[in-house]
Design a protein around this motif. Structure first.
Motif, PDB file in Angstrom:
ATOM      1  N   LEU A   1       0.886  -1.164   0.000  1.00  0.00           N
ATOM      2  CA  LEU A   1       0.000   0.000   0.000  1.00  0.00           C
ATOM      3  C   LEU A   1       0.924   1.214   0.000  1.00  0.00           C
ATOM      4  O   LEU A   1       1.125   1.865   1.021  1.00  0.00           O
ATOM      5  CB  LEU A   1      -0.865  -0.031   1.272  1.00  0.00           C
ATOM      6  N   PRO A   2       1.544   1.484  -1.151  1.00  0.00           N
ATOM      7  CA  PRO A   2       2.689   2.397  -1.126  1.00  0.00           C
ATOM      8  C   PRO A   2       2.328   3.839  -0.836  1.00  0.00           C
ATOM      9  O   PRO A   2       3.111   4.561  -0.245  1.00  0.00           O
ATOM     10  CB  PRO A   2       3.282   2.252  -2.531  1.00  0.00           C
ATOM     11  N   GLU A   3       1.157   4.281  -1.286  1.00  0.00           N
ATOM     12  CA  GLU A   3       0.787   5.666  -1.026  1.00  0.00           C
ATOM     13  C   GLU A   3       0.278   5.769   0.393  1.00  0.00           C
ATOM     14  O   GLU A   3      -0.691   5.135   0.764  1.00  0.00           O
ATOM     15  CB  GLU A   3      -0.318   6.107  -1.983  1.00  0.00           C
ATOM     16  N   ALA A   4       0.962   6.543   1.175  1.00  0.00           N
ATOM     17  CA  ALA A   4       0.606   6.617   2.588  1.00  0.00           C
ATOM     18  C   ALA A   4       0.443   8.063   3.021  1.00  0.00           C
ATOM     19  O   ALA A   4       1.303   8.619   3.685  1.00  0.00           O
ATOM     20  CB  ALA A   4       1.672   5.927   3.435  1.00  0.00           C
ATOM     21  N   PRO A   5      -0.640   8.696   2.626  1.00  0.00           N
ATOM     22  CA  PRO A   5      -0.846  10.056   3.118  1.00  0.00           C
ATOM     23  C   PRO A   5      -1.081  10.040   4.621  1.00  0.00           C
ATOM     24  O   PRO A   5      -1.434   9.001   5.185  1.00  0.00           O
ATOM     25  CB  PRO A   5      -2.105  10.503   2.372  1.00  0.00           C
ATOM     26  N   ALA A   6      -0.838  11.170   5.214  1.00  0.00           N
ATOM     27  CA  ALA A   6      -0.966  11.241   6.674  1.00  0.00           C
ATOM     28  C   ALA A   6      -2.347  10.769   7.095  1.00  0.00           C
ATOM     29  O   ALA A   6      -3.348  11.080   6.466  1.00  0.00           O
ATOM     30  CB  ALA A   6      -0.756  12.681   7.122  1.00  0.00           C
ATOM     31  N   GLY A   7      -2.372  10.011   8.116  1.00  0.00           N
ATOM     32  CA  GLY A   7      -3.646   9.574   8.668  1.00  0.00           C
ATOM     33  C   GLY A   7      -4.184   8.305   8.064  1.00  0.00           C
ATOM     34  O   GLY A   7      -5.184   7.771   8.530  1.00  0.00           O
ATOM     35  N   GLN A   8      -3.546   7.797   7.033  1.00  0.00           N
ATOM     36  CA  GLN A   8      -4.071   6.569   6.429  1.00  0.00           C
ATOM     37  C   GLN A   8      -3.835   5.392   7.351  1.00  0.00           C
ATOM     38  O   GLN A   8      -2.746   5.219   7.892  1.00  0.00           O
ATOM     39  CB  GLN A   8      -3.427   6.291   5.081  1.00  0.00           C
ATOM     40  N   GLY A   9      -4.839   4.607   7.488  1.00  0.00           N
ATOM     41  CA  GLY A   9      -4.736   3.442   8.349  1.00  0.00           C
ATOM     42  C   GLY A   9      -4.523   2.182   7.539  1.00  0.00           C
ATOM     43  O   GLY A   9      -4.358   2.227   6.322  1.00  0.00           O
ATOM     44  N   PRO A  10      -4.534   1.049   8.204  1.00  0.00           N
ATOM     45  CA  PRO A  10      -4.317  -0.214   7.498  1.00  0.00           C
ATOM     46  C   PRO A  10      -5.543  -0.613   6.683  1.00  0.00           C
ATOM     47  O   PRO A  10      -6.650  -0.149   6.925  1.00  0.00           O
ATOM     48  CB  PRO A  10      -4.067  -1.202   8.628  1.00  0.00           C
ATOM     49  N   CYS A  11      -5.316  -1.468   5.714  1.00  0.00           N
ATOM     50  CA  CYS A  11      -6.382  -1.948   4.844  1.00  0.00           C
ATOM     51  C   CYS A  11      -6.485  -3.464   5.028  1.00  0.00           C
ATOM     52  O   CYS A  11      -5.476  -4.168   4.968  1.00  0.00           O
ATOM     53  CB  CYS A  11      -6.026  -1.602   3.403  1.00  0.00           C
TER      54      CYS A  11
ATOM     55  N   PHE B   1      -8.001 -12.922   6.493  1.00  0.00           N
ATOM     56  CA  PHE B   1      -7.771 -11.525   6.127  1.00  0.00           C
ATOM     57  C   PHE B   1      -6.303 -11.164   6.316  1.00  0.00           C
ATOM     58  O   PHE B   1      -5.671 -11.577   7.285  1.00  0.00           O
ATOM     59  CB  PHE B   1      -8.612 -10.584   7.006  1.00  0.00           C
ATOM     60  N   VAL B   2      -5.827 -10.379   5.381  1.00  0.00           N
ATOM     61  CA  VAL B   2      -4.469  -9.844   5.478  1.00  0.00           C
ATOM     62  C   VAL B   2      -4.586  -8.367   5.804  1.00  0.00           C
ATOM     63  O   VAL B   2      -5.378  -7.658   5.183  1.00  0.00           O
ATOM     64  CB  VAL B   2      -3.736 -10.039   4.136  1.00  0.00           C
ATOM     65  N   THR B   3      -3.840  -7.913   6.774  1.00  0.00           N
ATOM     66  CA  THR B   3      -3.847  -6.493   7.129  1.00  0.00           C
ATOM     67  C   THR B   3      -2.634  -5.829   6.510  1.00  0.00           C
ATOM     68  O   THR B   3      -1.500  -6.182   6.820  1.00  0.00           O
ATOM     69  CB  THR B   3      -3.837  -6.309   8.656  1.00  0.00           C
ATOM     70  N   LEU B   4      -2.905  -4.882   5.643  1.00  0.00           N
ATOM     71  CA  LEU B   4      -1.844  -4.231   4.888  1.00  0.00           C
ATOM     72  C   LEU B   4      -1.647  -2.832   5.459  1.00  0.00           C
ATOM     73  O   LEU B   4      -2.519  -1.977   5.354  1.00  0.00           O
ATOM     74  CB  LEU B   4      -2.285  -4.174   3.421  1.00  0.00           C
ATOM     75  N   ALA B   5      -0.494  -2.622   6.087  1.00  0.00           N
ATOM     76  CA  ALA B   5      -0.210  -1.302   6.660  1.00  0.00           C
ATOM     77  C   ALA B   5       0.288  -0.381   5.546  1.00  0.00           C
ATOM     78  O   ALA B   5       0.949  -0.835   4.618  1.00  0.00           O
ATOM     79  CB  ALA B   5       0.827  -1.427   7.762  1.00  0.00           C
ATOM     80  N   PRO B   6      -0.036   0.912   5.623  1.00  0.00           N
ATOM     81  CA  PRO B   6       0.387   1.818   4.558  1.00  0.00           C
ATOM     82  C   PRO B   6       1.847   2.211   4.694  1.00  0.00           C
ATOM     83  O   PRO B   6       2.418   2.165   5.778  1.00  0.00           O
ATOM     84  CB  PRO B   6      -0.523   3.024   4.773  1.00  0.00           C
ATOM     85  N   GLY B   7       2.439   2.592   3.574  1.00  0.00           N
ATOM     86  CA  GLY B   7       3.815   3.082   3.596  1.00  0.00           C
ATOM     87  C   GLY B   7       4.669   2.350   2.588  1.00  0.00           C
ATOM     88  O   GLY B   7       4.474   1.158   2.350  1.00  0.00           O
ATOM     89  N   PRO B   8       5.615   3.088   1.990  1.00  0.00           N
ATOM     90  CA  PRO B   8       6.445   2.452   0.952  1.00  0.00           C
ATOM     91  C   PRO B   8       7.291   1.305   1.484  1.00  0.00           C
ATOM     92  O   PRO B   8       7.669   0.421   0.721  1.00  0.00           O
ATOM     93  CB  PRO B   8       7.312   3.615   0.446  1.00  0.00           C
ATOM     94  N   ALA B   9       7.601   1.327   2.760  1.00  0.00           N
ATOM     95  CA  ALA B   9       8.450   0.258   3.300  1.00  0.00           C
ATOM     96  C   ALA B   9       7.629  -0.921   3.809  1.00  0.00           C
ATOM     97  O   ALA B   9       8.184  -1.947   4.197  1.00  0.00           O
ATOM     98  CB  ALA B   9       9.316   0.814   4.428  1.00  0.00           C
ATOM     99  N   GLN B  10       6.329  -0.766   3.831  1.00  0.00           N
ATOM    100  CA  GLN B  10       5.481  -1.831   4.381  1.00  0.00           C
ATOM    101  C   GLN B  10       5.064  -2.785   3.273  1.00  0.00           C
ATOM    102  O   GLN B  10       4.807  -2.356   2.153  1.00  0.00           O
ATOM    103  CB  GLN B  10       4.223  -1.239   5.030  1.00  0.00           C
TER     104      GLN B  10
END
Lengths: 236, 400
Positions: free
Chosen positions: B179-189, B214-223
């Motif tokens: 989930l590479p785009e991680a604007p501030a405040g984005q939570g997991p999907c 279910f897979v929980t995908l945390a936001p962020g380019p390194a995640q």
């Protein structure tokens, strides 16, 4: 409600909301941090009441927010103000609200509520995303160490301590995690490391890449921390 | 009606209406009728945006807000707040405080605090209704509106196992989701992953998915979340390509995503192109009938079907035609017992020339064996076949 003060509340906390932050830096709390705060509670009635404080946890488990004092039922005289001291321990990241309700006499409904709010940032475990054992002769054994740690950040910027649970491994059975890891809950503090050994012992003539995944969960982040194990068997 | 409209536009009309209303209120109080409860939220509608950026919320965000609930009634009221979710399921909007039934005193203003967790994308409205006493209809309503953007999940279009070795029971490849785009405040999907194919999940399976599916995908380019796709190697001689899809679905996505899975049993580590495959591992390269003294050329492509480099050794043996003493009329091929390297999935081309020798037209057959290694050395036979002919002039008739 006869005799209530002009502001309408029989009991009143000095503030409705306490946003908990780090004592020194003023930044948001980390995971596993414990802070103590004091507010005041005033009796606005023109008579003495017998008051009680009850912790209400709306979404979280019990035991995180504790009133140190006063505890049980206590007398609050006409126009008297009393200090209410409580502790809060963050156990996961994200917004979290809990409440201290003040009720009096035989009224079951709270006359005043204090919201205790915290917003700890998530903290990821540092560690390898993949451990490659390379080419290992069939039947031979190769050992690697896998180390997980928490980032060491200025106090208040990072977690105080987090729990890490090994959820298990999936994939090729050529990989084996040391017994000590299985099913255990580990406590990790910044600067401390969690090290464990993984063994790769490929069997059979198949020379394709062998893969497995180690999965860890923590109260410090959503989802899982994964370590992919890879290796290849070669003929002796 | 026109006269009435005109009079209401004037101050006189307004004053008249106010007088009538006041008179009605006085009358109802005089006869002991209950005044309708009057409470209101400080706003009718609150649109939730990201705390930090001020932009739209993302999936998995949790925001907490406060509004005031004020009584304009002349006596204490018993009020309770109820969440009404018009379009989405329960559990997204929580009233944190006050909870249960509470007293709202005359002219009192109370802080209502609520939390909202975005779990679906798109516009969504929920409501907090304030009910007074035994009233069946809410006295005040607050609309809580959010319009979270869908999550931008990054996943490969396909996971291709290529040809798998028949010696193994199952092979694995990584399937990485981000989930590479991680604007501030984005939570997991949260994503549900399911393997679907013509044979169900007989050929492919996923490993590393949590027990709840279910897979929980945390936001962020390194995640990232890495799963293992298992391809169960088909039975011997089952050479058909196997296919399935992994379907990723979740409230955070605007549409389900699919990742194609495919793979087939490796029978020949190398194959040839363009010769027709006669049978399992039997190839033949045929040349058109060629005049003695002329030549015919065809390009032979040797293909490495595996994911690892191969060393190929070629050995030749003349067929039954012509007798073994005759040299094979095929040129441009690697020398007998020579070897060459083929990179993983790579090819090597040879321009093979058929030059039939004289003086007679004959059929020529050259059999070759292509040994590919290392590892399990396999043998792939390839036969070259060509036929020469002698061009004859027109037959002269006796006496001509």
């Amino acid at each position: 409600m006869a005799g209530a003060a002009d502001d309408g509340a029989a009991l009143k906390f000095s503030q409705e909301l306490v946003h908990l932050k780090d004592d020194r830096t003023g930044s948001e709390l980390g995971i596993g941090c414990k802070v103590t705060r004091t507010v005041t509670l005033k009796n606005n009635l023109e008579r003495s009441v017998r008051a009680q404080l009850v912790v209400r946890d709306t979404q979280l488990g019990p035991g995180l927010l504790q009133v140190i004092g006063p505890r049980g039922r206590f007398d609050l005289l006409n126009d008297q103000t009393i200090k209410v001291r409580f502790t809060y321990e963050t156990q996961h990241h994200g917004d979290q609200s809990m409440f201290i309700d003040a009720s009096f006499d035989s009224f079951s409904r709270p006359a005043a509520s204090l919201e205790v709010f915290a917003r700890p940032e998530p903290a990821m475990l540092e560690g390898p995303e993949e451990v490659d054992f390379g080419a290992v002769p069939t039947g031979a054994m190769s050992l690697r160490q896998v180390t997980l740690s928490l980032p060491r950040l200025p106090q208040g910027q990072g977690p105080c301590k987090v729990n890490v649970a090994f959820l298990g491994q999936s994939g090729d059975s050529s990989f084996l995690v040391e017994r000590a890891m299985s099913g255990k809950l580990h406590t990790l503090m910044p600067g401390r490391k969690l090290t464990f050994r993984v063994m790769f012992r490929p069997m059979g003539a198949d020379e394709s890449e062998r893969l497995a995944i180690l999965r860890f969960a923590s109260n410090a982040f959503d989802g899982e921390k994964q370590v992919v194990l890879s290796g290849r068997a070669v003929r002796r | 009606m026109q006269v009435l409209r005109t009079s209401f536009r004037t101050g006189l009309g307004s004053a008249l209406l106010a007088s009538l209303l006041l008179a009605g209120v006085s009358f109802s109080r005089a006869v002991g009728q209950e005044e309708p409860p009057r409470i209101r939220f400080s706003v009718d509608r609150i649109e939730l945006v990201d705390d930090t950026s001020g932009g739209p919320l993302r999936i998995g965000c949790k925001v907490t807000r406060s509004v005031a609930l004020t009584s304009q009634h002349n006596r204490s009221l018993k009020v309770d707040l109820r969440v009404r979710n018009a379009q989405i399921g329960p559990g997204f909007l929580h009233v944190l405080n006050p909870r249960g039934q509470f007293d709202l005193l005359d002219e009192q203003s109370l802080t209502v605090r609520f939390a909202f967790v975005t779990q679906k994308h798109g516009p969504q409205s929920m409501f907090i209704d304030a009910f007074v006493g035994g009233e069946l209809r809410p006295t005040a309503t607050l609309e809580v509106f959010a319009n979270p953007d869908p999550a931008q999940v990054e996943a490969p279009d396909e996971v291709d196992f290529g040809f798998v070795n028949p010696g193994s029971a199952a092979v694995r490849q990584r399937l990485t989701l981000r989930l590479p785009e991680a604007p501030a405040g984005q939570g997991p999907c949260r994503l549900r992953l399911r393997v679907e194919g013509p044979a169900g999940d007989a050929n492919f399976a996923l490993e590393g998915v949590p027990d709840d599916g279910f897979v929980t995908l945390a936001p962020g380019p390194a995640q990232r979340v890495t799963l293992l796709v298992v391809f169960r190697v088909p039975e011997p001689f089952d050479r058909a390509e196997k296919q399935a899809v992994v379907t990723l679905s979740g409230d955070g996505l605007d549409a389900p995503r699919q990742v194609l899975l495919k793979g087939r049993l490796l029978v020949d580590p190398i194959s040839f192109d363009p010769p027709a495959q006669l049978f399992f591992s039997q190839y033949e390269l045929s040349f058109a009938r060629t005049r003695v003294g002329a030549e015919s050329t065809r390009t032979l492509v040797v293909r490495n079907n595996t994911n690892k480099p191969l060393t190929v050794i070629v050995r030749y043996q003349l067929g039954v035609q012509p007798p073994p003493s005759v040299e094979a009329p095929f040129f441009g091929l690697p020398a007998n017992e020579s070897s060459f390297e083929l990179p993983a999935r790579g090819t090597r081309s040879f321009d093979v020339v058929f030059r039939p020798p004289g003086p007679r037209g004959l059929g020529y057959r050259l059999e070759s064996g292509w040994y590919a290694g290392p590892g399990a050395i396999t043998f792939t036979p390839l036969t070259f076949f060509g036929e020469g002919f002698v061009e004859t002039g027109p037959v002269r008739q006796r006496g001509q």
